[in-house]
Design a protein around this motif. Structure first.
Motif, PDB file in Angstrom:
ATOM      1  N   THR A 109       0.835  -1.197   0.000  1.00 57.46           N
ATOM      2  CA  THR A 109       0.000   0.000   0.000  1.00 57.46           C
ATOM      3  C   THR A 109       0.868   1.245   0.000  1.00 57.46           C
ATOM      4  N   ASP A 110       0.296   2.328  -0.487  1.00 53.62           N
ATOM      5  CA  ASP A 110       0.940   3.644  -0.387  1.00 53.62           C
ATOM      6  C   ASP A 110      -0.035   4.574   0.328  1.00 53.62           C
ATOM      7  N   ARG A 152       0.736  10.889  -3.311  1.00 46.02           N
ATOM      8  CA  ARG A 152       1.334   9.940  -2.375  1.00 46.02           C
ATOM      9  C   ARG A 152       2.001  10.767  -1.302  1.00 46.02           C
ATOM     10  N   ASP A 197       4.095  10.111   1.036  1.00 46.68           N
ATOM     11  CA  ASP A 197       5.538   9.953   1.249  1.00 46.68           C
ATOM     12  C   ASP A 197       6.382  10.536   0.128  1.00 46.68           C
ATOM     13  N   LYS A 198       5.758  10.978  -0.975  1.00 47.14           N
ATOM     14  CA  LYS A 198       6.527  11.570  -2.075  1.00 47.14           C
ATOM     15  C   LYS A 198       6.394  13.092  -2.114  1.00 47.14           C
ATOM     16  N   GLN A 248      -4.515   4.278   3.476  1.00 49.28           N
ATOM     17  CA  GLN A 248      -3.639   3.303   2.829  1.00 49.28           C
ATOM     18  C   GLN A 248      -4.356   2.763   1.597  1.00 49.28           C
ATOM     19  N   GLU A 257      -0.444   2.739  -9.534  1.00 46.11           N
ATOM     20  CA  GLU A 257       0.323   3.823  -8.911  1.00 46.11           C
ATOM     21  C   GLU A 257      -0.557   5.059  -8.717  1.00 46.11           C
TER      22      GLU A 257
END
Ligand code: GAP
Length: 441
Positions: free
Chosen positions: A90-91, A104, A106-107, A128, A186
């Motif tokens: 998961t992202d 996202r 975390d990006k 998530q 993605e």
């Protein structure tokens, strides 16, 4: 050594060249395109095939301890339950309440600022989001008919560990290699073919006795880095970066990435992971099938540990394009040239008759017949010869063979080399051997 600064314009130059010369087209373009999907054109398909062939040659053909596999893309939920993908693949996804764009978490450079509309504090709580594509097998939808498109080729090797062990006469240390399509939904695909939802992977699972895992991990880190260098990647644009503990995937006790210096900075081409016995143990527990090796000599049974070099074929093709791109001025004219390694170049040889006139047709066909069984050849009779050379430079063809009117008299042709543009006259009878000497294959 100082780190090279990536050319900020390189990205656009390569993307434009890809469209103009038939490497990569946006998918479904006549319908306005389909976001972040791409089709490989006549030249691109050769490049991609050469990347995959070079990998296969090095990982399977030139080794005695690795065999190949081509497993199915569709797979049932228990596979992904056992692999951990249903729970962990998961992202973290956030939505901007203002402009409705998705990111996202975390990006994001700043987790509080929307890069699209610039507003602060407009993100929803992170959710998530599982990256696997789900569909159903057969005409009935719903529970019990769900299947997944594989998000990595790796699981095929674990599921077939026992089959391969029983049929291939291999014993640890040995590997199973596979090239094929994978699919990930993605959240933010992008950077051309770098991150797409449909892509190709080149993965190998190397099964080893547990006490040899560390030494094989080191071996594969070195071997995989060397592969890129051997195929023409400049060392100053390539590095091997060990993961920090907080970056490791759920299965890994050690991972290093081979990274390439893209125009936006260092980014991953391949991960080499020490996966321990995670995968075989998980699949053994979930399937009820023993996945282990019985060492007759030592009279002991063990679950092999796995070292996995996992590369992206489409991403690597893009890196080869970026690394090969060069511009120079020759006789006051600008020349664009892709300085591909000959094994990576889409065409190895271009056969170019100087004129379209009938007189040269017979001997040009003869030269083409001589070379085509050995090399991927382009054949081009249109435009002035200088323009045809430029076109071949732009698609990275290492050698052009020119047939002129003297050929009819002396049965000789001219070999023109891409990088130096130097020319050599050789008899047709020795042409194939001369090219072989220069190319090294
Ligand atoms: N079996 C392990 C595995 O799949 P990964 O790091 O997730 O590891 C391996 O993927 C390689 O696959 C990456 O290094 C990258 O080159 C390629 N890859 C992964 N996701 C991709 C995507 N969305 N688009 C293009 N290539 C991708």
């Amino acid at each position: 050594m100082a780190e090279p600064t990536p050319d900020p314009e390189l990205f656009d130059k390569v993307v434009n060249l890809c469209k103009r010369r038939g490497f990569v087209f946006p998918s479904a373009e006549i319908y306005g395109g389909f976001r972040s999907t791409y089709d490989y054109g006549p030249v691109g398909v050769l490049l991609l095939r050469n990347v995959k062939d070079a990998w296969w040659r090095s990982m399977v053909q030139l080794r005695h301890d690795v065999v190949g596999l081509d497993a199915s893309i569709l797979s049932p939920p228990p596979v992904w339950e056992a692999s951990g993908h249903l729970a962990n693949f998961t992202d973290p996804l956030v939505d901007c309440r203002e402009c409705k764009e998705r990111f996202r978490l975390d990006k994001l450079e700043d987790p509080d600022t929307c890069p699209s509309c610039g507003k602060h504090g407009t993100f929803t709580e992170a959710r998530q989001f599982n990256l696997m594509f789900k569909t159903h097998a057969g005409p009935v939808e719903g529970k019990g008919h769900e299947v997944f498109l594989r998000p990595e080729t790796a699981q095929g090797m674990f599921l077939n560990f026992k089959n391969v062990l029983e049929t291939s006469r291999k014993k640890p240390p040995f590997g199973i290699a596979q090239i094929g399509k994978s699919f990930r939904n993605e959240i933010t695909p992008g950077n051309f073919v770098f991150r797409t939802r449909e892509f190709e992977q080149m993965e190998m699972e190397f099964f080893v006795p547990p006490d040899e895992a560390e030494q094989w991990y080191e071996y594969w880190c070195g071997a995989r880095y060397d592969w890129y260098v051997e195929h023409g990647m400049p060392t100053e644009q390539l590095r091997l970066r060990p993961h920090d503990a907080d970056e490791l995937s759920h299965y890994s006790s050690g991972t290093s990435d081979v990274e390439f210096l893209f125009p936006w900075g260092w980014d991953e081409l391949e991960g080499i992971a020490n996966r321990g016995d995670f995968d075989l143990t998980q699949h053994a527990e979930h399937s009820g099938t023993k996945l282990e090796y019985y060492d007759q000599q030592a009279n002991e049974r063990y679950v092999p540990h796995v070292i996995e070099p996992a590369a992206g074929a489409t991403r690597t093709a893009m890196a080869f394009l970026m690394a090969a791109y060069d511009e120079e001025t020759v006789n006051d004219e600008q020349r664009t040239v892709l300085r591909f390694h000959p094994r990576i170049a889409p065409y190895t040889v271009a056969v170019l008759p100087l004129s379209k006139k009938d007189d040269l047709v017979g001997v040009s066909d003869e030269v083409l017949d001589l070379l085509q069984p050995h090399y991927m050849c382009d054949f081009d009779v249109t435009q002035a010869i200088g323009r045809r050379y430029r076109r071949q430079d732009e698609i990275g063809t290492p050698y052009c063979v020119t047939i002129d009117f003297d050929t009819l008299e002396d049965r000789s042709v001219t070999i023109r080399e891409r990088d130096s543009m130097a020319q050599e006259r050789v008899p047709i009878e020795g042409l194939r051997e001369r090219l072989g000497e220069r190319l090294g294959f």
